[in-house]
Design an enzyme around this catalytic site. Structure first.
Site, PDB file in Angstrom:
ATOM      1  N   HIS A   1      75.865  21.652   3.910  1.00 22.57           N
ATOM      2  CA  HIS A   1      76.246  22.209   5.206  1.00 22.57           C
ATOM      3  C   HIS A   1      77.680  22.742   5.185  1.00 22.57           C
ATOM      4  CE1 HIS A   1      77.790  21.982   9.376  1.00 22.57           C
ATOM      5  NE2 HIS A   1      76.573  22.407   9.695  1.00 22.57           N
TER       6      HIS A   1
ATOM      7  N   CYS B   1      67.670  35.877   1.239  1.00 19.67           N
ATOM      8  CA  CYS B   1      68.760  35.611   2.178  1.00 19.67           C
ATOM      9  C   CYS B   1      69.369  34.224   1.996  1.00 19.67           C
ATOM     10  CB  CYS B   1      68.289  35.778   3.624  1.00 19.67           C
ATOM     11  SG  CYS B   1      67.049  34.580   4.139  1.00 19.67           S
TER      12      CYS B   1
END
Length: 846
Positions: free
Chosen positions: A422, A797
Site C-alpha cells: 500500500h 495497469c
C-alpha cells in the site's frame, strides 16, 4: 613447459585487427585514439584467448616480449575487459626497469627521479607479483631503493629480476591468474559480468612524467559528471609518475578559479591542445570522454581515454547534447538513456558528492529524496503540515486510513511491505519518496520512537529518506532539485516521435491528473475510486452505509456521497480534456473503512448513536481471514449493488456536465476482480439501467465503454468469454501476480531478498513482470480475447506498467497501452519508445 608464441600481441595501429570482443574495450579505444592521430605511445593488445592460456600456465616466447620492450624499455600493463565497468587487475607501471635502465634514467631525469621510478616498480612487483609481505616494502628516504632490493633478495633468495622480458612475463601471468581467481569472479559478477568473462591486456610504452621542464600526469574531462553541463574539470600532478613523486612536485587544477594555480595559466598552449583533443574525442568517439595524459618536457602523450562516469541527470543532458549537435541520431540518444534514470530527474535527489550518515536501509519503493521531522501517525502528519513543518510519516505498514497523513508528508518509511504494498503504490502515485521493508528499524508507535541499530530517534527528530537508493539518513542531507529542464523536454519529444505503446497514468485525484497531463500521459488508465471515500467529509457517510440494514437506508447514505463523487469525476474529465479516463468501480472490502481499536469503535458508536456492542459485532462480522480473496471488487458490487449504482450515476452525470463545458467525454467504467462472465453480465445490466435513467433525466445522450480488470488467473483463462461483453480488458498485474504466485504483495518483502539471492526467483515478481508465469497468463488472455473480439482494447495497469523490462514484454504481447503512477509516466514513455526502436531495427535487419 610448452612455449606459447605471442602472435596475438598485436601492435595497435590504425589498420590493425583490433576487436573489442577479442581484445577488450581499452585496446579498441586506444586504436580509435591512434586513428585520430592523437599522440598515443606505442601500444600492444594481447587477446583474451592468449590471456586465458597464460593463466593456465603456458609460458611466453622471449622474442615477442623483447619486441614489445624494444622501444624505451619501460612499459605499463593495463586490463582490457570487454566492458569497462567489469574492472580488472590493477595497472602495473614501470615494467622493464633494471639496474642498467636505471643508470640511463639517472642521466635523463636525475638520480632522485630515477630512484623513485625504480623503487615504485620494485615495491609493486614484490607485493603484487611475488606476493611478499607488504609491510616489508614501505621504504622511504635516500636509501629506500637499496633497502627494497635487499629485502627482495632476502625473501626470495635471489636478486631482483634484471631481465625485462622475465619481468613482463611474470606481470602478465600474475594479472591473468588474478582475473581468474574466485574473488575476482565474484566482484565482476556483482558488476553484471558473467563469471567466465574474458580479459585482454594492453602493454604500453611509458611516457615519463618526471624530469626537466614541464612534466607530470593528469586527467581532463569536459562536462560536470553530476549535472552534465559543460565544464572543464580534472587535475594535473606535476612531477608525478604513478606513485613515484619527483622534486618540485605540485598539483595544478586545470582552469582558473580560487582553488590555486591552474594549468590554463602556467601552460595555456598545452591546455588548449588538451581541449582540442577533448572536442575531437567527443566528435569521433561520439561520447564525452575523460582523457588520461602525461606531459614529458612539455610534450603531451595520451595514454588512455574512458567514458566519463555520470549520474542520471548528466546522462540525459549528454545524450541530448550529442544528438542536438548531430553527433548521434535521435533514436540513439533515446537508447542511451536508462529509462529508470528519468525518475531521478523528476524529484529531489541526495547530492552524490555530499557525505551520508546512513542509519538503515530498505526497499527503494518510490524515488526521490526528502528531509523532515519524524511523525508516527497520520494525525501527527496533518498537524505538522498545518504548522508548515516538513514531516516524514513512519509506520509499521500503511493502510487506507493513512492516506491523509501521506498527503501531508514529504516522504514515507515503513518497517514492512514490498514494492507493491500500500505505501509503495500510493507514494509513487503522489510522487513521494518512500522506503518500505526497512527490517533494520523497530517502530514503537505508542512511545513514538524509532530504533535503528544503536540509535533511538524520537518524534520530531530530523531524518532524510532517499527513496532512490533505499537509504535512511540521519539529519539533513544536501539535496539536488528536480531537473525538468530543456534536455528532459527534448528527450520526451523525441520519445513521442519514436512511437510505441501508449502510456496512461493511474490517477485518483485532480492533482494526480494534472501531473499526468504535465508528463503528457495519453489518458487515465486507472482511477481507484475507493481512495475518494476516505476523505473526512465522506467517511461518516460510508460508515453509515455499512451499518445500514436495508437497501433503502444504504441508498440514503450513498446519496450524501453522490454529489462529491460527481464533482471528483467532473474534475478529472475537465483536466483530461477529452482524453480517455478509465474509472475502476469500488474495490476494497468494507472492513477497511471501520476502526479496529476499541477507542475508535467507541467513537463510531457515539457518532452513529448505536450501542458499542452493535459496532463491535458488525466489525467482527465483516472481518475476513483473507480479505484480499474475500468480499471485495465485483463480489461486493453484486451483493451490495447500491454502491455501483451510485458510482455509475456519478460518472454519467459528470459526463454530461463535463461534455457541456468542453470536449465530449466517453467514460470507461472498469469492473474489478472479475473471474466469471456472469459477473460482467449482472453489473452491465444495472449500469445500463443507470445510464438510461440519467439520459432520460438529463435529456442528453452519451456513450460509455464498459471493461474488466483482469486480476484473477481464471479471468485471464476465460478472457474470450469475458471479452464478449467488454469493450476493453486491463490486466491488473499486482493482484494477478499475487494470486498466480500465492504471495501476499504486502508481506513478500520479508523474504523476497533471500529468494532472489538464492535464485528461487530471478527478480522480485512484483517489481519485474514474471514472463514465464504471469506473462503466460497475459499472452493467453490477449489471444483468447482478440479471437473473440478482434477490436478489443487491451492494457496493463498494474505497477509493472511503469517497469521498463515489463513494458518491453507488453510491446511484444500486442498490448495497446500501459498505465502507471503519474511520476512513472516519463519512464514508461521512454521505455515504450525504446521498444519501438528495437522492433523497428529488428524488422529492418530482416
Amino acid at each position: 613447459m610448452n612455449k606459447l608464441e605471442l602472435s596475438e600481441a598485436t601492435l595497435i595501429t590504425p589498420s590493425g585487427r583490433i576487436d573489442r570482443e577479442r581484445h577488450g574495450w581499452r585496446a579498441k579505444c586506444l586504436q580509435r585514439l591512434v586513428r585520430m592521430d592523437l599522440p598515443v605511445p606505442r601500444s600492444f593488445a594481447i587477446c583474451c584467448n592468449t590471456v586465458r592460456l597464460i593463466a593456465q600456465g603456458r609460458s611466453i616466447g622471449c622474442e615477442v616480449l623483447q619486441d614489445i620492450l624494444s622501444g624505451s624499455g619501460l612499459v605499463s600493463v593495463r586490463p582490457s575487459a570487454v566492458m569497462p565497468e567489469w574492472g580488472g587487475p590493477g595497472t602495473v607501471l614501470n615494467v622493464g626497469i633494471n639496474d642498467a635502465l636505471h643508470k640511463t634514467l639517472v642521466d635523463r631525469i636525475g638520480q632522485a627521479n630515477a630512484d623513485a621510478v625504480y623503487l615504485s616498480f620494485v615495491q609493486s612487483y614484490a607485493i603484487h607479483i611475488a606476493r611478499l609481505d607488504p609491510d616489508m616494502f614501505t621504504q622511504d628516504g635516500p636509501d629506500a631503493l637499496a633497502q627494497a632490493l635487499r629485502s627482495y633478495h632476502d625473501e626470495m633468495d635471489a636478486p631482483f629480476p634484471q631481465d625485462p622480458a622475465e619481468q613482463l612475463s611474470q606481470v602478465l601471468r600474475s594479472m591473468a591468474r588474478a582475473w581468474d581467481g574466485p574473488t575476482a569472479r565474484l566482484l565482476r559478477q556483482a558488476k553484471g559480468a558473467p563469471a567466465d568473462a574474458p580479459l585482454g591486456l594492453v602493454v604500453q610504452e611509458m611516457a615519463l612524467a618526471l624530469g626537466p621542464g614541464l612534466c607530470g600526469s593528469g586527467s581532463i574531462q569536459f562536462i560536470d559528471p553530476v549535472t552534465g553541463t559543460p565544464r572543464v574539470t580534472g587535475r594535473f600532478r606535476g612531477q608525478h609518475h604513478g606513485r613515484a613523486i619527483g622534486e618540485g612536485a605540485e598539483t595544478l587544477y586545470l582552469t582558473k578559479d580560487d582553488r590555486g594555480p591552474a594549468l590554463e595559466d602556467t601552460a595555456p598552449d598545452l591546455f588548449a591542445t588538451l581541449c582540442e583533443f577533448g572536442a575531437a574525442c567527443r566528435k569521433r568517439l561520439r561520447e564525452e570522454m575523460q582523457i588520461e595524459f602525461v606531459v614529458t618536457g612539455g610534450q603531451i602523450s595520451v595514454i588512455d581515454a574512458v567514458r566519463v562516469a555520470r549520474g542520471s541527470r548528466a546522462g540525459v543532458r549528454i545524450a541530448v547534447s550529442l544528438a542536438r549537435d548531430g553527433i548521434i541520431p535521435h533514436d540513439e540518444a533515446l537508447m542511451r538513456v536508462e529509462p529508470r534514470a528519468l525518475a531521478d530527474l523528476l524529484h529531489h535527489q541526495v547530492d552524490p558528492r555530499a557525505p551520508r550518515d546512513q542509519i538503515a536501509r530498505g526497499i527503494d519503493a518510490s524515488p526521490g529524496a526528502a528531509t523532515g521531522n519524524l511523525v508516527f501517525s497520520a494525525t501527527a502528519a496533518q498537524a505538522a503540515n498545518a504548522r508548515g513543518d516538513a514531516c516524514i510519516l513512519v509506520r509499521r505498514e500503511t493502510g487506507p486510513e493513512d492516506i491523509r497523513g501521506m498527503h501531508a508528508s514529504v516522504a514515507v518509511l515503513t518497517e514492512r511491505g514490498g514494492t507493491t504494498s500500500h505505501a509503495a503504490v500510493i507514494a509513487r502515485g503522489l510522487g513521494l519518496p518512500c522506503i518500505v521493508g526497512a527490517n533494520g528499524i523497530v517502530i514503537d508507535a505508542r512511545n513514538r520512537t524509532l530504533r535503528a541499530g544503536d540509535r533511538v530517534l524520537k518524534e520530531g527528530d530530523v531524518i532524510t529518506i532517499d527513496g532512490s537508493s533505499g537509504e535512511v539518513l540521519a539529519g539533513s542531507a544536501v539535496l539536488l532539485p528536480p531537473a525538468l529542464d530543456d534536455a528532459f523536454t527534448q528527450l520526451m519529444d523525441w520519445a513521442a516521435q519514436a512511437g510505441g505503446l501508449k502510456v496512461r497514468a493511474n490517477a485518483d485525484t485532480p492533482e494526480d491528473a494534472k501531473t499526468a497531463r504535465r508528463f503528457q500521459a495519453q489518458g487515465i488508465g486507472l482511477c481507484r475510486t475507493e481512495h475518494m471515500f476516505f476523505d473526512a467529509d465522506r467517511l461518516p457517510a460510508m460508515r453509515e452505509m455499512i451499518f445500514a440494514d436495508t437497501p433503502e437506508d444504504r441508498r440514503l447514505s450513498l446519496d450524501r456521497i453522490l454529489p462529491m463523487q460527481r464533482k471528483d469525476f467532473s474534475s478529472l474529465f475537465e483536466i483530461m480534456a477529452g482524453l480517455p479516463v478509465t474509472i475502476r468501480l469500488f474495490d476494497p472490502p468494507l472492513h477497511e473503512f471501520l476502526p479496529h481499536e476499541r477507542e475508535g469503535m467507541r467513537e463510531l458508536a457515539e457518532s452513529l448513536d448505536l450501542p458499542l456492542s452493535d459496532v463491535i459485532r458488525r466489525v467482527e462480522a465483516l472481518t475476513e481471514f483473507n480479505p484480499m480473496l474475500g468480499m471485495r471488487g465485483v463480489r461486493l458490487g453484486i451483493t451490495v449493488p447500491e454502491i455501483y449504482d451510485m458510482q455509475a450515476r456519478a460518472i454519467f452525470e459528470a459526463t454530461v456536465d463535463a461534455s457541456r463545458k468542453g470536449d465530449p467525454v466517453v467514460p470507461e467504467i472498469m469492473i474489478p476482480l472479475v473471474s466469471a462472465m456472469r459477473e460482467v453480465e449482472l453489473v452491465k445490466t444495472r449500469i445500463d439501467a443507470v445510464a438510461a435513467a440519467v439520459r432520460n433525466e438529463r435529456r442528453v445522450d452519451f456513450t460509455y465503454r464498459l471493461g474488466v480488470m483482469v486480476e484473477t488467473p481464471r479471468a485471464a483463462l476465460r478472457a474470450g468469454d469475458i471479452a464478449a461483453h467488454s469493450a476493453f480488458l486491463s490486466f491488473g498485474t499486482n493482484d494477478l501476480t499475487q494470486m498466480t504466485y500465492g504471495l501476499s504483495r504486502d508481506d513478500a518483502g520479508r523474504f523476497m531478498g533471500t529468494y532472489v539471492g538464492q535464485g528461487v526467483y530471478a527478480e522480485d515478481p512484483f517489481h519485474v513482470l514474471d514472463e514465464d508465469g504471469v506473462g503466460e497468463l497475459i499472452l493467453t488472455g490477449v489471444q483468447r480475447a482478440r479471437r473473440q473480439s478482434p477490436g478489443i482494447t487491451i492494457s496493463v495497469c498494474g505497477e509493472h506498467g511503469g517497469n521498463p523490462e515489463s513494458i518491453a514484454f507488453c510491446h511484444d504481447a500486442g498490448v495497446d497501452y500501459v498505465s502507471c503512477s503519474p511520476f512513472r509516466v516519463p519512464v514508461a514513455r521512454l521505455a515504450a519508445a525504446q521498444s519501438a526502436i528495437r522492433s523497428r531495427k529488428t524488422r529492418e535487419s530482416h
